[in-house]
Structure formats: structure tokens, C-alpha cells
Design an enzyme around this catalytic site. Structure first.
Site, PDB file in Angstrom:
ATOM      1  N   GLU A   1      -1.775  -8.962   3.386  1.00  0.00           N
ATOM      2  CA  GLU A   1      -1.618  -9.505   4.745  1.00  0.00           C
ATOM      3  C   GLU A   1      -2.948  -9.816   5.430  1.00  0.00           C
ATOM      4  O   GLU A   1      -2.990 -10.571   6.396  1.00  0.00           O
ATOM      5  CB  GLU A   1      -0.783  -8.547   5.620  1.00  0.00           C
TER       6      GLU A   1
ATOM      7  N   CYS B   1       0.825  -1.202   0.000  1.00  0.00           N
ATOM      8  CA  CYS B   1       0.000   0.000   0.000  1.00  0.00           C
ATOM      9  C   CYS B   1       0.870   1.267   0.000  1.00  0.00           C
ATOM     10  O   CYS B   1       1.388   1.625  -1.040  1.00  0.00           O
ATOM     11  CB  CYS B   1      -1.001  -0.029   1.152  1.00  0.00           C
TER      12      CYS B   1
ATOM     13  N   HIS C   1      -3.630  -4.841   0.382  1.00  0.00           N
ATOM     14  CA  HIS C   1      -3.002  -5.388   1.600  1.00  0.00           C
ATOM     15  C   HIS C   1      -3.158  -6.909   1.616  1.00  0.00           C
ATOM     16  O   HIS C   1      -4.125  -7.421   2.195  1.00  0.00           O
ATOM     17  CB  HIS C   1      -3.697  -4.822   2.845  1.00  0.00           C
TER      18      HIS C   1
HETATM   19  N1  GLN Z   1      -1.958   6.766   2.738  1.00  0.00           N
HETATM   20  C1  GLN Z   1      -2.048   6.034   1.520  1.00  0.00           C
HETATM   21  C2  GLN Z   1      -3.415   6.189   0.840  1.00  0.00           C
HETATM   22  O1  GLN Z   1      -4.350   6.638   1.458  1.00  0.00           O
HETATM   23  C3  GLN Z   1      -1.754   4.562   1.770  1.00  0.00           C
HETATM   24  C4  GLN Z   1      -2.783   3.894   2.615  1.00  0.00           C
HETATM   25  C5  GLN Z   1      -2.283   2.622   3.251  1.00  0.00           C
HETATM   26  O2  GLN Z   1      -1.098   2.346   3.306  1.00  0.00           O
HETATM   27  N2  GLN Z   1      -3.195   1.833   3.770  1.00  0.00           N
HETATM   28  O3  GLN Z   1      -3.557   5.882  -0.307  1.00  0.00           O
END
Ligand code: GLN
Length: 548
Positions: A516, A390, A514
Site C-alpha cells: 500500500e 504484514c 506493505h
Molecule cells: N507485528 C508484526 C511484526 O512486527 C507485523 C507488523 C506489521 O503489520 N507492520 O512482524
């Protein structure tokens, strides 16, 4: 925003196990409950869980990971307490937003109904309106399952928890006796002279009884197993049979707790009390995979650096767990080396350079981003196996744009609104969004994977469906420039870039999603498994041989 369930069918035949905690929080009652659930599932029952969080937040989405640990994301996009992650991993089920009951959700619903005129003429009160709504939520979540485990967060006696305990008291009154079991988890500390002390347990049970709840089962969290005399004392003062008192001693690995619970016979006792024994698969025929997976001997050991900004293991819980699962799958012990992206001093940098692989996890806000970008650059230039998740994926794009494409000052618009090169930009559908809660791109979405790429090898398929939680993404205007300089977007969802890789690197893999959150013991997440396998290959171990 996930939908909420509405009406329930009161003619259900399921069993309910309520789990409360006493003396102090953080005793691991969620793990105890999830472990009991695992054993019931091994005995053939369809088990689900509900986590009650007595805070006023509607969901965990706006909470700081420093205070509450990671925000866990469900397939329907629910942003929930990390305990639901443990239930998903232990029970190997996918849960929904309705399985996390919060005070914010409950009160909001009751107040909305009041505004809509549903209670016309009545005074709306905690009892019965809030308590009814709590009971409705539990029954709906349990629907269609044999057993539902309901864990009440916090500690008995907390003001916030009162409406829930009252709801449970009513619940017990309404259901058949044999369908409900109350389990209370408390702390049994040692005195200076090495004696197991039961007074805190006695006090906490007294507190429970004052609200009309008598526990059926007591679980004592202690450094060691409870002595027989300790069990007898607890039984006498808390008014339960001695056979209903169980130990839950410290264990090295949370995945060993089901084995401990089984050894103590808690699962059998629960089945007996709930009249489930005749329906259970005979003990000798039960699935034993869990034990096989979690107790196998590791034949290798690797170090993975986690370059984040929240110096708290719980803030990255699912990543730690995914690495363990990948370790189970490759017979490898994976050590996580913590690297603070915000304070990349010599010691942290040295630790990162010592590691066999690097993970840059998700996150929000500018703090620590330079450290993450430096970590990506280090991994890219030194052929160190790398996984970006992410925000880690986004920082890999930023690093590549700056240092390979030569786009000076390239950044994510989240960190620097007036960057000359917003290679990561806000999602178009977010332009008008003002509220912070539940408004990101959330939950399971499908990604198309290009055949012939590393991503295709990793997932072994033309697509994958993984969970998301983000507001920003790769700016489509930069895709051609990034790709012609050698960065490959091998997974896409229409115009959204979901997976990146670097063809000339041993393993440089980033995901906008994600992975995970879908990893389980016995079903490790593919990008994590590939990370460990690449490390084993580069350190001279053949993972095929190791596994054999
Ligand atoms: N802050 C980034 C976004 O909003 C990544 C979000 C995250 O890592 N969950 O796109």
C-alpha cells in the site's frame, strides 16, 4: 536506520513555498499544499516537499496510530508522518527520511554535536543552533529540485512550533524575495445566519505577524467557496491583494482538490509570484492525466471489508488510498466496510460476510488477533477474495497452521511467547535489539517471485521491490509442513517468506511487506488491483470489458 544528510551547498537556485496553518489543526493544509505541488509538476517543475512535525519524537515509528494515524514507511526505511504519503501520492515521487523534520531529530543532532565538541566554547541555544539546523535540513531536502514545499505541522501559536517559525523568518531574510512564498491556510466558518466569518483568519494572521511573518497567500478552508466580499475582507485585514486570497471548499474526494486549486488559479498565482511562469509549460500543453484518472465515472461498485483494530480511517490511510487507486484502474467504486477485529459482534461479522472481499491489514500486539484469524478462516473456507498485509499475512499463516496442518495452538511468538508452534517468530537479527524506535526490518527490499504462480501473474515479473515494517516473520522450520499441506510461498527473499497464496482459491494472497505504500493514482498497487478484478469476475463483471 536511514542516514542523515550532512553539508549543503548554499548556492542553490530553487524556490520555497512555506505552508502554515491557523485556527485549528486538521484543516487539510497538507492536501492543499500537495495539490498545489501537483499542478506545478503538471507545469513541468520538479517538485519536492518537506513535512515539519514539531513533536519531540525522533520519528513517527513509535507513535500510536490512534493518535496520529498510520505510520507511513518510505523506501529508505524512514517511519514518517502520513502526510508524506499524501505528498508521494500527489507528486508521484519517492521521498526520503530527510523530508520529515521533527524536533526530536533536530535537537538530537544539535545535542550530539555539542557532546562531540563541535560548538566548543559556545553556549548552545535554540537561536541560532537549532534554527540553523532546521534551515540546513530544509535546504538539503530541496537540493536538486525546482520547488520545495515546506509544510509546518500544527497551528501557528503552538509553543512547539516557535523555533520553526523563527527559522522560517531567518530563511526569508537570507534568501532572495522572489524565491520564497508564505502560504497560510485557515478556517472560515459560517455563523448561524449563514455568513462566512473572517475573524479567526484575522487573528491567526495577527499571530503570524507578531513573529515577523507576513503571509503572501491566504487559503480559506470553508464548506463552500469564499464569497467575493469574504475575500476582500480577508485581503484588507490581512494585508494581501484580493487576488492572493483563495478558497478551498470541501470536496467529495481529496484527489479533486488539485482541480479545485486550479479552478481558483492558485497555481498560476504561485508561479507568477515565484517568477516561474516563463519556465512553465503553457497551460494548454500541460499533462491532463490526473484529471482523467480522478474524474472517470465508475461503472461498478464493490464492498471490501477491512478487518482491523484501530477504528479510525487515518490509521489505515494508505490502504484506503490503494483501494481508490485500484478502483480508478478498474472503473470501480470501492466501498470500505469497517470490521472491528477486537469486537467481532454479530453486526461486525454480518458486515464482513456481506462484503465481496476481505483485507486483513498490518498491526502490532495481541489485541484483535483472534478476530483477524477468524476473518482469514472465513475468507479461506468460503472462497472470498482475500488480501493479508504484514500482520494479515502472518495471521493467514497461523490460521492455516492451526486449521489445515492441525498444529494446535500455533501462533506468532509476538502474541504468545510460549506457543507450542511458533509458526511466526522473531527475525534472527532482532534477538539482541532492545530499542523500539527505528529497529524493525524497514524499507524497500527485493522479493524473488516464482514463475508460474499467482504472484507472478499479479506482478508480471520475476521480482518486486516493496516496503517493509516488521519484527517477525515465517519460522523457516515450518515452511515444509505448511507447503506440503497446500500453502504456497511464491515470493521469497532468501530464507524469508514474502508472499503466500492458495492455489485452489479464487484469490488468497498475503504479503509480508506493505504494497500500500507504493500505490499511486495511475499506478495502482498490483495486489490491490488483482483483488478488485477477482471480485468483479466473481460477481459476473468482466474487468477487461469494464475498462474498455
Ligand atoms: N507485528 C508484526 C511484526 O512486527 C507485523 C507488523 C506489521 O503489520 N507492520 O512482524
Amino acid at each position: 536506520m536511514p542516514t542523515e544528510l550532512t553539508d549543503y551547498d548554499p548556492t542553490l537556485g530553487n524556490k520555497f513555498i512555506f505552508v502554515t496553518g491557523g485556527v485549528m489543526s486538521g484543516l487539510g493544509k497538507g492536501i492543499t499544499a500537495a495539490s498545489t505541488g501537483r499542478l506545478l509538476a503538471n507545469a513541468g517543475f520538479d517538485v519536492t516537499a518537506v513535512k515539519i512535525d514539531p513533536y519531540l519524537n525522533v520519528d513517527a515509528g513509535t507513535m500510536n496510530p490512534y493518535q496520529h494515524g498510520e505510520v507511513y514507511v518510505l523506501k529508505d526505511g524512514g517511519e514518517v508522518d502520513l502526510d508524506l504519503g499524501n505528498y508521494e501520492r500527489f507528486l508521484d515521487v519517492d521521498m526520503t527520511f530527510d523530508h520529515n523534520v521533527t524536533t526530536g531529530k533536530t535537537y538530537r543532532h544539535v545535542i550530539e554535536k555539542e557532546r562531540a565538541g563541535d560548538y566548543l566554547g559556545k553556549t548552545v541555544q535554540i537561536i541560532p543552533h537549532v534554527t540553523d539546523d532546521i534551515k540546513r535540513r530544509i535546504r538539503e531536502a530541496a537540493e536538486g529540485h525546482d520547488v520545495c514545499i515546506i509544510e509546518v505541522g500544527g497551528t501557528v501559536g503552538d509553543i512547539e512550533g516557535m523555533p520553526y517559525l523563527e527559522a522560517l523568518r531567518q530563511f526569508a531574510h537570507e534568501e532572495e524575495d522572489g524565491d520564497i512564498l508564505f502560504t497560510h491556510v485557515t478556517l472560515v466558518p459560517y455563523s448561524k445566519n449563514g455568513e462566512q466569518k473572517t475573524k479567526p483568519t484575522q487573528h491567526s494572521v495577527k499571530e503570524l505577524r507578531s513573529i515577523g511573518l507576513q503571509p503572501d497567500v491566504l487559503v480559506g478552508r470553508c464548506e463552500d467557496k469564499l464569497d467575493p466580499e469574504t475575500k476582500e475582507k480577508i485581503a484588507l485585514f490581512c494585508d494581501v491583494p484580493t487576488e492572493a486570497v483563495f478558497s478551498n471548499p470541501d470536496v467529495e474526494d481529496i484527489y479533486h482538490v488539485p482541480l479545485m486549486v486550479e479552478e481558483e488559479g492558485l497555481d498560476e498565482y504561485v508561479m507568477q509570484e515565484l517568477g516561474l511562469q516563463e519556465r512553465a509549460i503553457p497551460a494548454a500543453d500541460r499533462a491532463n492525466e490526473w484529471r482523467e484518472i480522478v474524474t472517470q465515472e465508475a461503472t461498478d461498485e464493490v464492498d471490501v471489508a477491512l478487518v482491523g483494530k484501530y477504528g479510525l480511517e487515518d490509521a489505515y490511510m494508505s490502504i484506503h488510498e490503494s483501494l481508490k487507486h485500484a478502483g480508478f484502474e478498474t472503473n470501480t467504486e470501492v466501498n470500505v466496510l469497517w470490521v472491528d477485529a477486537d469486537e467481532m459482534d454479530a453486526a461486525h461479522a454480518e458486515r464482513m460476510e456481506r462484503a465481496d472481499g476481505i483485507i486483513v491489514p498490518g498491526g502490532f500486539g495481541a489485541r484483535g488477533t483472534q478476530g483477524k484469524i477468524d476473518a482469514v478462516q472465513y475468507a479461506r473456507e468460503n472462497d472470498v477474495p482475500f488480501l493479508g498485509l504484514c500482520l494479515g499475512f502472518q495471521m493467514a499463516v497461523v490460521e492455516f497452521a492451526r486449521n489445515v496442518c492441525g498444529f494446535e495452538g500455533a501462533h506468532s511468538a509476538e502474541m504468545e511467547a510460549d506457543t507450542p508452534h511458533p509458526v511466526i517468530d522473531i527475525l534472527p537479527e532482532q534477538y539482541e535489539v532492545e530499542d523500539m524506535g527505528g529497529t524493525m526490518r524497514l524499507g524497500a527490499h527485493e522479493t524473488d517471485i516464482e514463475p508460474g504462480t499467482l504472484a507472478h501473474e499479479v506482478y508480471g515479473d520475476d521480482s518486486c521491490t516493496e516496503r517493509h515494517r516488521h519484527r517477525y516473520e515465517v519460522n523457516p522450520e515450518y515452511i515444509d509442513d505448511l507447503e506440503s499441506a497446500g500453502l504456497k510461498f511464491s515470493g521469497r527473499a532468501g530464507n524469508r517468506m514474502e508472499i503466500l497464496e492458495l492455489p485452489d482459491h479464487p484469490y488468497f494472497f498475503g504479503t509480508q511487506f506493505h504494497p500500500e505504500f507504493r500505490s499511486r493514482p495511475g499506478r495502482a498497487s498490483p495486489p490491490f488491483v488483482e483483488l478488485i478484478e477477482t471480485i468483479l469476475e466473481s460477481t459476473g463483471e468482466d474487468p477487461e470489458e469494464v475498462a474498455a
